[in-house]
Scaffold this motif. Structure first.
Motif, PDB file in Angstrom:
ATOM      1  N   ILE A 209       0.721  -1.288   0.169  1.00 61.14           N
ATOM      2  CA  ILE A 209       0.105   0.047  -0.138  1.00 61.14           C
ATOM      3  C   ILE A 209       1.009   1.205  -0.120  1.00 61.14           C
ATOM      4  CG2 ILE A 209      -1.653   1.229   1.300  1.00 61.14           C
ATOM      5  CD1 ILE A 209      -2.983  -1.260   2.156  1.00 61.14           C
ATOM      6  N   SER A 212       2.684   1.590  -3.322  1.00 60.11           N
ATOM      7  CA  SER A 212       2.142   2.070  -4.594  1.00 60.11           C
ATOM      8  C   SER A 212       1.505   3.451  -4.417  1.00 60.11           C
ATOM      9  CB  SER A 212       0.967   1.096  -4.893  1.00 60.11           C
ATOM     10  OG  SER A 212      -0.160   0.880  -3.651  1.00 60.11           O
ATOM     11  N   THR A 213       1.052   3.763  -3.183  1.00 57.41           N
ATOM     12  CA  THR A 213       0.678   5.177  -3.059  1.00 57.41           C
ATOM     13  C   THR A 213       2.095   6.131  -3.347  1.00 57.41           C
ATOM     14  OG1 THR A 213      -0.589   4.239  -1.242  1.00 57.41           O
ATOM     15  CG2 THR A 213      -0.582   6.815  -1.625  1.00 57.41           C
ATOM     16  N   PHE A 216       2.275   6.357  -6.866  1.00 55.85           N
ATOM     17  CA  PHE A 216       1.250   7.221  -7.505  1.00 55.85           C
ATOM     18  C   PHE A 216       1.230   8.645  -7.437  1.00 55.85           C
ATOM     19  CE2 PHE A 216      -2.989   9.041  -6.626  1.00 55.85           C
ATOM     20  CZ  PHE A 216      -3.400   8.895  -7.990  1.00 55.85           C
ATOM     21  N   GLY A 229       1.327   1.420  -9.185  1.00 58.82           N
ATOM     22  CA  GLY A 229       0.945   2.997  -8.733  1.00 58.82           C
ATOM     23  C   GLY A 229       1.308   3.922  -9.963  1.00 58.82           C
ATOM     24  N   ILE A 232      -1.323   3.756 -12.768  1.00 55.77           N
ATOM     25  CA  ILE A 232      -2.559   4.375 -12.339  1.00 55.77           C
ATOM     26  C   ILE A 232      -2.449   5.667 -12.406  1.00 55.77           C
ATOM     27  CG2 ILE A 232      -4.220   4.423 -10.489  1.00 55.77           C
ATOM     28  CD1 ILE A 232      -3.394   1.838  -9.611  1.00 55.77           C
ATOM     29  N   LYS A 236      -4.554   8.635 -14.900  1.00 54.63           N
ATOM     30  CA  LYS A 236      -5.493   9.074 -14.199  1.00 54.63           C
ATOM     31  C   LYS A 236      -5.922  10.404 -15.018  1.00 54.63           C
ATOM     32  CE  LYS A 236      -5.578  12.745 -10.525  1.00 54.63           C
ATOM     33  NZ  LYS A 236      -4.705  13.414  -9.842  1.00 54.63           N
ATOM     34  N   ALA A 250      -5.354  -1.331 -10.988  1.00 55.84           N
ATOM     35  CA  ALA A 250      -5.965  -1.048  -9.779  1.00 55.84           C
ATOM     36  C   ALA A 250      -6.428  -2.262  -9.320  1.00 55.84           C
ATOM     37  CB  ALA A 250      -6.956  -0.095  -9.883  1.00 55.84           C
ATOM     38  N   LEU A 253      -3.417  -4.499  -8.082  1.00 55.83           N
ATOM     39  CA  LEU A 253      -2.910  -4.053  -6.816  1.00 55.83           C
ATOM     40  C   LEU A 253      -3.798  -4.553  -5.718  1.00 55.83           C
ATOM     41  CD1 LEU A 253      -0.758  -2.196  -5.813  1.00 55.83           C
ATOM     42  CD2 LEU A 253      -2.400  -0.228  -5.889  1.00 55.83           C
ATOM     43  N   VAL A 254      -5.074  -4.531  -5.912  1.00 57.21           N
ATOM     44  CA  VAL A 254      -6.158  -4.897  -5.120  1.00 57.21           C
ATOM     45  C   VAL A 254      -6.044  -6.268  -4.765  1.00 57.21           C
ATOM     46  CG1 VAL A 254      -8.760  -5.068  -4.135  1.00 57.21           C
ATOM     47  CG2 VAL A 254      -7.708  -2.847  -5.273  1.00 57.21           C
ATOM     48  N   ILE A 257      -2.947  -7.027  -2.567  1.00 55.66           N
ATOM     49  CA  ILE A 257      -2.961  -6.805  -1.105  1.00 55.66           C
ATOM     50  C   ILE A 257      -3.902  -7.828  -0.381  1.00 55.66           C
ATOM     51  CG2 ILE A 257      -4.085  -4.823   0.380  1.00 55.66           C
ATOM     52  CD1 ILE A 257      -2.771  -3.016  -1.869  1.00 55.66           C
ATOM     53  N   LEU A 258      -4.973  -8.119  -1.198  1.00 54.02           N
ATOM     54  CA  LEU A 258      -6.079  -8.851  -0.788  1.00 54.02           C
ATOM     55  C   LEU A 258      -5.611 -10.342  -0.193  1.00 54.02           C
ATOM     56  CD1 LEU A 258      -9.066  -9.327   0.167  1.00 54.02           C
ATOM     57  CD2 LEU A 258      -9.521 -10.025  -2.151  1.00 54.02           C
ATOM     58  N   ARG A 261      -3.337 -10.108   2.809  1.00 54.68           N
ATOM     59  CA  ARG A 261      -3.983 -10.021   3.949  1.00 54.68           C
ATOM     60  C   ARG A 261      -4.610 -11.408   4.345  1.00 54.68           C
ATOM     61  NH1 ARG A 261      -7.204  -4.641   4.518  1.00 54.68           N
ATOM     62  NH2 ARG A 261      -5.378  -3.178   4.820  1.00 54.68           N
TER      63      ARG A 261
END
Lengths: 272, 526, 294
Positions: A209, A212-213, A216, A229, A232, A236, A250, A253-254, A257-258, A261
């Motif tokens: 997270i 990538s932020t 971004f 990132g 994206i 944009k 995106a 990326l999700v 991360i998912l 987790r």
């Protein structure tokens, strides 16, 4: 019903862990084989019309420069994963290991370190990462993200191990002449050996997270190595009418991360 | 007995867990009149827990219940229907900080309970509770109870719970192992007060317990229960006299008794000094009248006193875990206080602990690792040799059949206690410190634990330092004793001499606390 | 109570001092000095002295004093964080309680994992996409000049512009709020005192209301610092995504342009906000759940 059990049923729990690890496994395969799986090499532009919608030729469409989004997403994913692995190694080493060791240092030294790390932990990890990159170079973004995630991990591990150190059984062990080094080794084993996979997966999710932020915001990967990132961020300007160029990176990326987790076993961190 | 009010009539009560297996309680019947007391005596898992659960109205949802219960003058109703009792039932649990909200004072919580039970406003309930506390002879002032549960000493908490039960002016008091973890002297005082209150208020008392002391002290009827069935029911005095069922007889035989006969003593008493303590002060008084004593190799000394009397501080100071305000401690001819960390820890290898605290073992370690710990930490031994020592030690404490890869956290209190002994056996210590080894165990586990400890003492030539409030434990494990009160030494000498002619009234109180009426005349066990 | 508050105040002060030291170290980079450690330490000491006297130096970009620049930008960010925090509480509290105690609690953890797996910037972009295509709202995602539409205004277009960043920050905060709530509810649920007091004769409702609810609220308050962190980092992303000119956005630009005086000041303010939230939350939690004498 007086007792509230918020944990999911054990079967569901292990099933979700399995899903998480298999997801991570698939991602690892996709990353290692990205050069073979991707229809186009990284950064190859002008492969089709600009901003073409998804079609059989370009399943994920094309972006502003006519790059195949599917290929770019795969390449971006591999860049992101590689950097996230490096960052999580830093986070675990600096945060976890160091935290556990600091909890066993002489009281004054341990407390000073804990207080210093407490200051860092009070600054959003994102800002810390930005600052660290700003002070050095974009090249070190993975290190910076790892370092930025470390203070919180440090504080948590430190407090847990310190509680062990103060516990009655540790006192009895010391009274029976068990050496401090033995006790430290034992704490490290129980903190990390049995839970290493969980700790690593959780750290992976956290640093992904941040990384990538940071990318971004323009502080991460530098072209031609584009991570998710950055992709994206680049999409944009056009995503309001050509959603695919931003949506698929995106989504990747999700999913990453998912999976991390879920692999961490639904642990959402304990109370700081 | 026709003029006495019937309080409780249980008929054919059966409690079972779902999924088959033997029922926890099997066709249990009992009657209880006002003013009468019944002690339900049984080991852990004998079914007394299920009985209390059903009577108290907090049976598990999964319990399968059959049989009928009649409260007071009401109708007999099926127990499974959870009938609302038309009489007032007060519940008297074991004093445990865990049963209270941790961040609020205990007094406030007890007041709320009284208010709820009496249906009165909080202010008048507080007044009732205060009056009840004042009526109990020897109870602490209400203000002392107004602390968070973790900071409240268990005896004070027991007083509070007792006052709370009495303030409810109950028809029936359900005592659920109420005084299990307290020292014998406190138990004796509290039981006497409970009996007095029963006489005054005329409530019926059902006392579920695993210990024999309530059975012997309260008198009245005793129901011995095993595997859900009543083994025997009868007058306390008759059961104690030996004219009883075999199971009951073994129970009563196992009661520890003080022996006035000269102990054999161990020849080692003239060995070299192992531990020398000079002028140790527990409180910084400034006066030079500290404690001085000597423990020779293979000798044994008991530090007897109640909770908070200073025994534990003494042990901690002696072992260098805490610094005493004044004094000098010499262990194995070396002054502990001048040693470096490394040297001190080298000396400490020859010390083993066995304590009644359940958090003395690392809950994360496995059973085997726990026993191996002293060997692995200090010696380099081949794997099979370590395994051999471990097996032998586990066999001696009766844990050999357990899976060695289980974690300590998964063990019960009794298993943890025995595991500590196994670890001590493996360590072959010069000094074994035994601290309230029987605390919190039921009578049956206590008997075995006693045997394990005496066996340990017989097999090794370690010196023993025993911390206890129970003279029977002191006598079983030591030859000499020092008696403490309020951080001061009040009496010392050979245990046999102390038992024959205690000089201090406090000492006689401690001795009386473990002298059960009608039992002590029995011949001492071999 | 007083003693606890004093200890927490001490911690708070210590944290501020630590943050100040960190900030001076950063801003020293910008000050002219000879190479080497000794000159650096000397310059850092001088900066710290200036810092204590509330002299935070000048911005390297605009040449104005850092305080003046921040004075222009900070209110917008504070508004954003405040409004976002309100949204976070409004959304997060019922969500957390429902997921912790409601019938769906067993499915809650996996569900929330999935929902919160999206990084804040992805969520913000998705919100903007939805608003543009479903509600046809004006957006500031790709405007050339950053502005800051006031959040607390009666002007409808301005509100629409401000709504999306507020929602982005609010949802990020709500994730933190519900996590804290679920954690503390699970902790409170595991307490043995429920069955202990119930056996003594209290009703379940009474136990929940008198003892468990304050504990849960106190737990939420104790996580205030954590929630503040989530709000602040979400504010950075939201200001960037929605082109709002606030302090968080200024921070990103200052780092990019190596304006260290500005960076140091903003970092100090943010850390101070987090420490203040932590301090107030802890004291509030103590007042709520520790009234018993110790």
């Amino acid at each position: 019903m007086s007792a509230i059990d918020t944990a999911p049923a054990p079967v569901l729990r292990s099933f979700l862990r399995l899903v998480g690890w298999s997801g991570l496994g698939l991602i690892a395969v996709a990353v290692t084989l990205s050069d073979f799986l991707a229809p186009a090499p990284a950064g190859a532009s002008g492969l089709g019309p600009l901003l073409a919608a998804p079609s059989t030729l370009h399943p994920f469409g094309t972006d502003l420069l006519g790059r195949d989004v599917l290929s770019e997403t795969l390449h971006g994913l591999s860049v992101t994963v590689g950097r996230a692995l490096l960052a999580s190694a830093v986070a675990i080493a600096v945060g976890g290991l160091f935290g556990a060791v600091a909890a066993r240092l002489p009281r004054a030294a341990g407390a000073t370190l804990r207080a210093a790390m407490g200051v860092f932990a009070a600054i959003p990890a994102l800002l810390l990462a930005l600052l660290a990159i700003g002070l050095t170079a974009r090249l070190y973004a993975p290190l910076a993200a790892g370092l930025a995630a470390a203070p919180l991990a440090f504080v948590r591990t430190h407090d847990r191990v310190a509680a062990q150190r103060r516990s009655a059984h540790a006192e009895y062990a010391r009274a029976m002449g068990i050496a401090a080094a033995t006790l430290l080794r034992r704490d490290l084993i129980y903190e990390f050996r049995d839970t290493f996979a969980t700790v690593a997966a959780r750290a992976l999710a956290a640093v992904t997270i941040i990384l990538s932020t940071v990318s971004f915001l323009g502080f991460g990967a530098t072209p031609p190595a584009r991570d998710l990132g950055l992709m994206i961020a680049a999409a944009k300007t056009s995503y309001l009418y050509a959603w695919w160029a931003a949506a698929f990176p995106a989504l990747a990326l999700v999913v990453l991360i998912l999976c991390a987790r879920l692999a961490a076993g639904l642990e959402e961190g304990e109370r700081p | 007995m026709s003029d006495v009010r019937r309080i409780l009539e249980i008929a054919e009560l059966t409690v079972a867990k779902p999924g088959g297996g033997a029922p926890e309680l099997d066709r249990f019947s009992l009657t209880l009149d006002a003013g009468e007391s019944v002690v339900v005596l049984g080991e852990t898992g004998s079914g007394k827990e299920a009985l209390v659960r059903v009577l108290g109205g907090f049976a598990d949802r999964t319990d399968q219940i059959a049989g009928t219960i009649r409260f007071g003058d009401g109708e007999a109703r099926p127990a499974a229907k959870r009938p609302r009792a038309p009489i007032r039932i007060a519940y008297l649990p074991k004093p445990s900080p865990r049963s209270f909200v941790p961040h609020v004072g205990v007094l406030g919580q007890l007041t709320r309970v009284v208010a709820r039970k009496l249906g009165s406003p909080l202010a008048s309930a507080g007044e009732e509770l205060r009056l009840a506390l004042e009526r109990l002879e020897g109870a602490p002032a209400p203000a002392l109870l107004n602390v968070k549960p973790r900071l409240l000493d268990p005896v004070c908490m027991a007083w509070g719970l007792l006052a709370c039960a009495c303030a409810q002016t109950p028809d029936l008091v359900l005592a659920d192992h109420a005084l299990a973890d307290l020292g014998p002297k406190a138990v004796r005082t509290l039981l006497a007060v409970l009996a007095a209150e029963q006489k005054r208020l005329g409530f019926a008392l059902l006392y579920a317990t695993g210990g024999l002391q309530p059975a012997a002290r309260l008198g009245g009827r005793v129901v011995v229960i095993r595997r859900g069935r009543i083994v025997e029911e009868g007058d306390a005095a008759r059961l104690a006299s030996g004219h009883a069922h075999g199971y009951t007889q073994t129970l009563y035989k196992a009661i520890p008794r003080l022996s006035l006969a000269e102990s054999k003593g161990r020849a080692a008493a003239r060995g070299q000094p192992l531990l020398q303590v000079f002028g140790l002060d527990l409180v910084a008084t400034g006066r030079r009248e500290g404690i001085t004593f000597e423990l020779r190799r293979g000798a044994s000394l008991a530090l007897v006193g109640e909770e908070g009397s200073g025994r534990r501080e003494l042990v901690r100071a002696v072992l260098g875990l805490a610094r005493a305000p004044a004094g000098r401690v010499v262990f194995d001819a070396v002054d502990l206080n001048i040693l470096s960390q490394a040297m001190a820890s080298r000396l400490r290898r020859r010390v083993a602990f066995i304590t009644g605290a359940d958090d003395a073992l690392d809950p994360r370690m496995t059973l085997w690792d726990t026993v191996d710990e002293p060997l692995r930490a200090h010696l380099k031994l081949p794997r099979d040799l370590v395994a051999g020592y471990r097996e032998a030690a586990l066999k001696r404490v009766g844990l050999a059949s357990h899976d060695g890869r289980r974690t300590v956290a998964s063990l019960g209190a009794f298993d943890k206690r025995r595991l500590q002994v196994a670890r001590a056996i493996v360590a072959a210590p010069l000094l074994a410190v035994v601290d309230e080894p029987l605390r919190g165990l039921d009578a049956f586990a206590q008997t075995i634990m006693r045997e394990v400890l005496t066996d340990f003492r017989a097999q090794q030539d370690s010196a023993f330092l025993v911390v206890t409030s129970d003279f029977t434990v002191a006598q079983a494990l030591a030859d000499e004793a020092m008696v403490f009160k309020d951080k001061k030494l009040v009496e010392r000498g050979l245990i046999v001499d102390i038992l024959r002619s205690p000089k201090d009234p406090h000492t006689s109180g401690l001795i009386e606390a473990v002298t059960l009426p009608g039992l002590s005349q029995n011949p001492p066990p071999v | 109570m007083l003693e606890f508050a004093a200890r927490q105040a001490g911690r708070f002060a210590l944290g501020l001092v630590g943050a100040a030291v960190l900030a001076t170290a950063i801003s020293t980079i910008a000050s002219p000095r000879a190479p080497g450690l000794a000159p650096f330490l000397e310059a850092a000491a001088r900066r710290l002295w200036a810092f204590v006297h509330l002299d935070f130096g000048r911005s390297a970009i605009s040449g104005l004093t850092a305080v003046d620049v921040l004075g222009l930008r900070l209110p917008a960010t504070l508004e954003l964080v405040l409004a976002g925090g309100a949204v976070a509480l409004i959304v997060g509290t019922p969500l957390g309680l429902l997921l912790a105690a409601g019938p769906v609690r067993r499915a809650a953890a996996p569900l929330m994992q999935i929902v919160t797996a999206a990084p804040v910037f992805c969520a913000g972009l998705a919100l903007a996409y939805g608003a543009a295509h479903l509600l046809h709202w004006p957006l500031e995602v790709n405007t050339a000049v950053a502005t800051a539409a006031p959040i607390f205004s009666r002007d409808m277009p301005a509100l629409k512009l401000a709504a999306l960043p507020v929602l982005t920050v609010g949802f990020a905060g709500a994730a933190a709020v519900q996590l804290a709530l679920r954690r503390v509810t699970a902790e409170a649920a595991g307490e043995a005192f429920r069955s202990g007091l119930k056996r003594l004769g209290l009703s379940a409702l009474e136990i929940e209301w008198v003892y468990a609810v304050p504990q849960v609220i106190a737990g939420l308050l104790a996580s205030a610092g954590e929630i503040m962190l989530a709000l602040l980092s979400a504010a950075v992303v939201a200001e960037w995504v929605f082109h709002r000119s606030g302090a968080a956005d200024l921070f990103v630009k200052s780092v990019a342009l190596q304006d260290w005086n500005m960076t140091a000041l903003i970092l100090f303010i943010f850390a101070g906000l987090a420490f203040a939230a932590d301090f107030l939350g802890r004291v509030g939690a103590y007042a709520l759940a520790n009234e018993g004498k110790s």
